[in-house]
Design a protein around this motif. Sequence first.
Motif, PDB file in Angstrom:
ATOM      1  N   UNK A  39       0.853  -1.184   0.000  1.00  7.70           N
ATOM      2  CA  UNK A  39       0.000   0.000   0.000  1.00  7.70           C
ATOM      3  C   UNK A  39       0.893   1.240   0.000  1.00  7.70           C
ATOM      4  N   UNK A  43      -0.683  -7.017  11.370  1.00  7.56           N
ATOM      5  CA  UNK A  43      -1.760  -7.988  11.189  1.00  7.56           C
ATOM      6  C   UNK A  43      -1.274  -9.086  10.251  1.00  7.56           C
ATOM      7  N   UNK A  44      -2.193  -9.991   9.934  1.00  9.83           N
ATOM      8  CA  UNK A  44      -1.846 -11.097   9.041  1.00  9.83           C
ATOM      9  C   UNK A  44      -1.735 -10.671   7.581  1.00  9.83           C
ATOM     10  N   UNK A  45      -2.128  -9.442   7.277  1.00  9.04           N
ATOM     11  CA  UNK A  45      -2.100  -8.981   5.884  1.00  9.04           C
ATOM     12  C   UNK A  45      -1.571  -7.560   5.864  1.00  9.04           C
ATOM     13  N   UNK A  46      -1.553  -6.956   4.710  1.00 12.05           N
ATOM     14  CA  UNK A  46      -1.174  -5.546   4.622  1.00 12.05           C
ATOM     15  C   UNK A  46      -2.277  -4.648   5.162  1.00 12.05           C
ATOM     16  N   UNK A  47      -3.457  -5.218   5.385  1.00  8.87           N
ATOM     17  CA  UNK A  47      -4.584  -4.426   5.861  1.00  8.87           C
ATOM     18  C   UNK A  47      -4.372  -4.072   7.335  1.00  8.87           C
ATOM     19  N   UNK A  60      -3.234 -11.407  -1.516  1.00 11.82           N
ATOM     20  CA  UNK A  60      -2.999 -10.424  -0.460  1.00 11.82           C
ATOM     21  C   UNK A  60      -3.758 -10.753   0.821  1.00 11.82           C
ATOM     22  N   UNK A  61      -4.876 -11.454   0.693  1.00  7.58           N
ATOM     23  CA  UNK A  61      -5.704 -11.715   1.874  1.00  7.58           C
ATOM     24  C   UNK A  61      -6.594 -10.543   2.232  1.00  7.58           C
ATOM     25  N   UNK A  62      -6.711  -9.595   1.312  1.00 10.16           N
ATOM     26  CA  UNK A  62      -7.537  -8.417   1.573  1.00 10.16           C
ATOM     27  C   UNK A  62      -8.765  -8.460   0.685  1.00 10.16           C
ATOM     28  N   UNK A  89      -8.582  -8.572  10.384  1.00  5.16           N
ATOM     29  CA  UNK A  89      -8.916  -7.195  10.734  1.00  5.16           C
ATOM     30  C   UNK A  89     -10.058  -6.727   9.850  1.00  5.16           C
ATOM     31  N   UNK A 123      -8.725 -14.133  13.327  1.00  2.00           N
ATOM     32  CA  UNK A 123      -7.438 -13.455  13.477  1.00  2.00           C
ATOM     33  C   UNK A 123      -7.266 -12.313  12.498  1.00  2.00           C
ATOM     34  N   UNK A 178      -9.223  -8.115   6.179  1.00  2.00           N
ATOM     35  CA  UNK A 178      -7.954  -8.745   5.859  1.00  2.00           C
ATOM     36  C   UNK A 178      -7.794  -9.984   6.713  1.00  2.00           C
ATOM     37  N   UNK A 179      -7.343 -11.062   6.111  1.00  3.44           N
ATOM     38  CA  UNK A 179      -7.107 -12.302   6.856  1.00  3.44           C
ATOM     39  C   UNK A 179      -6.073 -13.119   6.095  1.00  3.44           C
ATOM     40  N   UNK A 180      -5.481 -14.081   6.784  1.00  5.54           N
ATOM     41  CA  UNK A 180      -4.540 -14.958   6.092  1.00  5.54           C
ATOM     42  C   UNK A 180      -5.173 -15.431   4.794  1.00  5.54           C
TER      43      UNK A 180
END
Lengths: 452, 394, 484
Positions: free
Chosen positions: B119, C182-186, B312-314, B337, B335, B288-290
Motif C-alpha cells: 500500500x 496484522x496477518x495482511x497488509x490491511x 494479499x488476503x484483503x 482485521x 485473526x 484482511x485475513x490470512x
Amino acid sequence: MTTPAGSADTNLPQTGPSAYDDRRPPERELLDDCVHCGFCLPTCPTYQLWGEEMDSPRGRIYLMDLAQKGEIGLEGPFTEHIDQCLGCMACVTACPSGVQYDRLLESVRPQIERNVERTPSDRLFRNAIFALFPYKRRLRAAALPGAFYQRLRRVPAVAKLAEKLPGRLAAMESLLPPVSVREAFARLPTYTPAVGERRARVALLSGCVQDVFFHRVNEATVRVLAAEGCDVLVPAEQQCCGALELHSGREESALVRARREIAVFEKLDVDHVVTNVAGCGSSMKEYGHLLSDDPEWAERAAAFSARVRDVHEVLADLGPRAPRHPFRGRVAYHDACHLGHAQKVRAQPRAVLRSIPDLQLVDLPEAELCCGSAGIYNMVMPDAAAELGARKAANVRSVAPDVIVTANPGCLLQIGKHLGTTDGAADGGPIPLLHPMQLLDASIRGVPVPRS
Amino acid sequence: MTTSTTLRPDDLRSVRDALLDTAGTVSITGSGTAADWAGPLGPVDAVLDTTALTGVLTHNPGDMTVSVLAGTPLRTLAEELASHGQHVSFDAARVADGATVGGLVATADAGPAALVFGSLRDLVIGVTMVLADGTVSRSGGHVIKNVAGYDLAKLLHGSYGTLGVLVEVVLRLHPVPKRSATLVVDCSLDEAREHAASLLGGQYEPAALEWISDDGHGQLIVRIDGTADAVSGRLQRLREVLGSGARDASDTGPDAGPDSGADSGADPWARHAALVRGAPGLAVLRIGAKPSLLPGLITDLRADTVTAGLGTGVATVALDPEAVADAHALVHAAGGTSVLRTRPPGSDVPAWGPPPSALAVLKAVKNEFDPLGRFGPGRFAPWLVTPHDAEGSR
Amino acid sequence: MALDGGVRQAFERVLDPADVISNPVKCRAYECDGLTGYRVVPELVLLPRDAAQVAAAVRVCAEHRVPFVARGAGTGLSGGALPVADGVVISLARLKRVLEVDPVNRRAVVEPGVTNLEITAAAAPHGLYYAPDPSSQQVCTIGGNVAENSGGAHCLKYGFTTNHVLSFEVVLPDGSVVTLGTDTGEQAGPDLRGVFLGSEGTLGITTKIVVRLLRTPESVRTLLADFPSVAAAGDVVSDIVAAGIVPAAVEMMDTLAIEAAEEAVHAGYTVGVPAALVVELDGPVEECDVQFEQVKEICDRHGCTRLHIAGSPEERAAIWRGRKAAFAAVGRISPDYFVQDGVVPRTRLAEVLGRIADMGADAGIRVANVFHAGDGNLHPLVLYSAAAGETERAEKLSGQIAELCVELGGSLSGEHGIGTDKACSMPKMFSRDDLAVMARVRSAFDPQGICNPGKVLPTPRLCGERPGKYKPHPLEEAGVIERL
C-alpha cells in the motif's frame, strides 16, 4: 562520545601492564585484525549452544585483547571461556577479515597453563589424560578389556585420579572403544614398496591413538598409498606428534615431541610426510611457526612442516591410478575440523572419494559445526561435547547415508558414540563409520566395505 | 449539527496558521471520496480542506521519486508522471474518483497492485505534517533508502485524520510496465482458490490476482506486467494453468501487443473498482485475513458483492448493514482485521471490531500528538474517546 | 551508581540465576556491538530463554526504572546496542526457534534471535525465501533487522525489512505484551508496526516475528562488469534505470574495495580496475532474458572492459560473497577504518564520489567505496592507521562525508541506523521540532525513558547541552521544502 557521524576510535586503551607473560603473548597485529563484525558467531559451536558473547570467537578475542591491554587478568572468566573453546577453527573459515584465531588460541592456551593455577581436580584429570594419550604402550594397556585399572595404576597420574576421582576415570575409559588384542599390538611394516611404477616416496606418521585404536585405518592407508604408486616408510622410532598437548596449551612438552618427530623424519629421503589424522596434520604443519624463534630448530622445523601432507592431499595431487571397484551407496563425508577449518583441506577428500565409481557423496547439514570431539574436549567438557555430538548424529541421520567417513580418530569415536549402534543405515543396522582410506582400500582391493 | 468554518490553506505556512488561528475540533478533508469511512465524524468546529494544497514540488526522473502537496489528486499526479514513463504503483479504486494523495495515505487504501507493491505505506518515503498545536514535523526524506529517525509517515497511514495534517508527501516511483495483460476466468470462489494456489505456487509472478463476485457471477482476474515479448510467452503459460475458460480481457501499456485479441467486453478492472465502491443500501466492509482463511470467511459472510485479493488476503465486501457487527466478530475470530468503509446514510453501523492489543499505545500516541483531541473526533470510536467525543453528540 | 542488589535478585527470580550475568569481566564482552568505538559496560546481562522471560525481565526493569538495551547478534554498525551504564543488556540470542513456515500463506513465524539467513534456509524447501538480505545476513538476527529496518543489496527491487514483516509480538517498555501489525497488509488504525520498524530498539523488544516469504525467482542472472572509471559505471546505473529496468540489485565497488574483497574470498574480481558493477536481474525467464541483453548492451556502450556472467549458482554465490564480505575484508588492507552509510539521490552519485575523492586527497586519507548504487546508498570506508596517529583526521573526514550526503539532499543513514554514533548529527537533517515530534512518539511507547535511552535522538548528555546551532536543511535553502 561527541564524535561526528560514522566515526569512532576502534582501539581499546592500554590501561595497565599486559596480563600475559612475555613468552609468545598474542601478537597485537593479530588481535587488531578482528573488526568485531560477528561473522564467526553462527559457526562457533559454543555460541550455538549457549548464545553467550564470551563463548564466541569474537568475545574470546575481545577478552584476549582486554588481557593484553591490562584491563583483566587471566584467572577466572578468561580461563573459563578459553577453556570452553573447542579449537575447531570454524571461525577461521568464516572470518572475512582473515583473523588468525588459530594462532591466537595457540598463544593464549600456554599462557593459561603457565600462569593460572587450575583446581586440584581439574589438574589431576588433565595430568592423567596427558599421562595416557600420547603413549602407545599405555593406550594399549587401556585398550585391553578389564586391564584398564590394573595396568594403568602404575602410571602415577592415573593412580592419583583413580584414587581421588574414579568417576572421571571411568568417563575417560568409556570413550575408548574395544579393540582386539591383535589389532592393539599390531605393527605396520617399516617399508612397503609402491605397486607398479613409483610416483612418490612418502613417510607415514602412524600416530598414537590412531595406531592403537584404528590400526586397521593405518593398514588401509599404507595399502592405498602403495597401490597408488608410493613407497611408504613407517619409521619405527616415531612417537606422538604432540597435537593433543599443543591444542591444550601444554606447549613445552608438545615442542619436545615436535623436535623428536622432526629428528626422526628429517633423516628420511621422502617427498612427503603423510598423515591420515587431521589433528596430527594440523599440528605438524605448525611446527615451523612454533619453533621459529628456536635458533637450533627453526630451519629444520620449517623444512619439516613444508613436507607435511594429509593423505588426501597426496592422493588428490597424484590422481587416481589403481583401478577401483564401484561402491553403490550414499556416503556422507564429515569434515574433521582440523582438516577442513585448520588445514583448509576440503576439496581433496571429496575428490578422492568421488574417484570411486557409483559412489554418491552427500553433504551434512551444519557441516561446519564441530562434532564435539575436539582433542581432549569431550573428556574435559563432557556436557557441551555431548550436546554437539547428539546434534552431529542427528544431522548425520537426516541424510540417511549408507556409510559415514571422516579423517580423524577423535571424530570417529565421538560420532560413533552418539550415533549408537542400533539405527541408521538403510538395512536397519548401524551406519558403518569409517576413515575414507578404508573405503578407498576396499574399492581398490574389491573387497566388501568393512563395518568399522 | 453546528456550523463549522472551512479552512482552505494552500501551503505549509497557511496550514499551520489555520490550526493556530482556530480552536476546537477539526476535520481534515480532501476530495471527499472517503468521507464516511471508519467511525462517523462527530461535530467539528472547523473543516480543513486540503484541496488547495496541490502540485508537484520536485520530480527528478532519474531518482524515481516525486514530492507533492498532499491535496494533489493521485490521478493528476499520474498524468504528469506518465510522460516520463513512471507512475506510483498504486491502484485503489478511488484514484479514478479524484482521491488525494494525502487522503489515500490517511485511509490506508490500496488496490489490486498491493500484491506486489503493497500500500502507500510501502511507497511513501517522506512526509511533512502539521500537528494540532501547529508543530510542523518532517520525517523520512527524498531518498528511497533512509533509516534516519522514526518513520512518522507510517503513523499517518490509516490515521483517518486523527493525528495530523499531511502537507507534503514524497513518493517512490516505478517504471510503467511496458505491457500489462489481463486474463479472466468465470469461476466460483473454490475454483478461484485452486487457480490462485497454482499461480502463487509456481513461477507466474502475477501483478494482481483478484476474485470478484456480483449477483452470484464469480470471476477470477489475473494481470501480468512485463516487457512486450516476454508477456506473450508468460500469457501462454498462464492460459495453460487456467484452462480453456481463460479469456484475454485487456492488454495495455506502451508496448501492448497487436496480437492481444482482447475481448471488447467491459474492462474487468473497472468492474472490480465498481464493486469496491459498494452499492446503494449496503455497507462496505474491508477485511484482511490470512489468504488461506479468506475464502472461508467470504463464504461465511454471505456478502452481496465481493472483491477478494487471493494473494494479499484483503477483501472488500458489501453487506446488509445489519450484518456488519457479526461480520466484524467473524473476521476477528479468524485473526483478521476489519474496517467499515461506506454505510447507507443514517445507519448506525459499528466501524470497528474488537480493539487491537496495542490500544493503549494507540491512545498514548493520540495523546502525544493531539492531547486536546482536535482532529477527527469519532473516527476511532469506540476505541478512542477523546475529550471532544465525550462532550459531543453521544 | 551500581544497581541495587535487590534488583539483581528480582531478575534472578524471573530468570534462571545462571542466566543473569553479573561478573564484570563477562559483562565486558557485551560492552560494544559491531561499532567498537563506543563502549559502556552494562551492570548485568540477561539471557532469557523465551518470550515470557523477556517480558518478565522488562517488567522488573519497569518496576525499578532500570534502563535496558536489547541485543541480537551485536552486528550493528551504529552503536544501537551499546549498553547503558547502570542498565542491563537483554540478549535475545537464545530465542532462536523457527516456529512455523507456512508455505500456503507464504510466511514464517520466528523468534527474534533467528538469523536472517536461517529464515531463508527454513523456507527454501518450499521454494520460498526471505527477501531483505543485509550483508551480515548469515549472522544478523531478524529481531535486529526489525529494530534497524535493515536493507541489503536486493532492497532496490524488493524493499526493506518494513516491507516484509507483517506483524510481531512486542514487549513494551512497561512489560506488557502486544501484537503490532496484522496477518495482511490491511490495518485497523495507524500503522504502529511501521513506526516500530526501524526504531532501533527504543520502543520495545520483539519476541515473535511474522515475515512474508517470496517465491524464489524462476531465473536469476548475475553479471560482474569492470569499467575504466567510477563515472562510467555510474552512467550504466543511470541508463539501466532510464530503460525502465528495476534490477534486483546494482552494486558498485571501487579499486580498493575490489582489492580487499578479492583478497578475502577470491571471487574472480579483477584487481586493479577502477570500478566494478554487480548487476543482478531476476524474475520470469522471459523477462530476465530480455532485460539481461539490454543491460549487457548498456555496459558495452559505456566502455565495459570485462564482462563476466555467473555461469553457475556457485559462481553467483562467489560474486556475492565477495561483495558481502567487503567491509570486513577491508581489515586486510588497512589496520583501521570507519564505515559510513550516507545516502544521496542516485543522480548525484558521480558528484558525491568525486567530492569524496577530493576530500580524501585533501586529508591524505584513503577512502574505499562499496555501495548500493541502485538506491544511492554509499558505504565509504575511511581507511586509516590509529598507530600512525591518523584517527582524528579520518574521523573528521568520515563525519564530513555523512554531512555531505545530507547536503546533497540525502540522508545520514541508509541502513546502519543512527544509534549512538549519529544521534548528535541528527540536527543536520532534522529540525528541533522534527526531533521533538519523534520524541513524542518515543514517549508514547516508553514514558519512563528506560528503553535503549540515548539512541537515535540527540540528548544533551550525549551531545552537549546545546546540540549545535540549527543549520537550514539544503533542500530548505533551495526552496524545495520550507521550514516555519
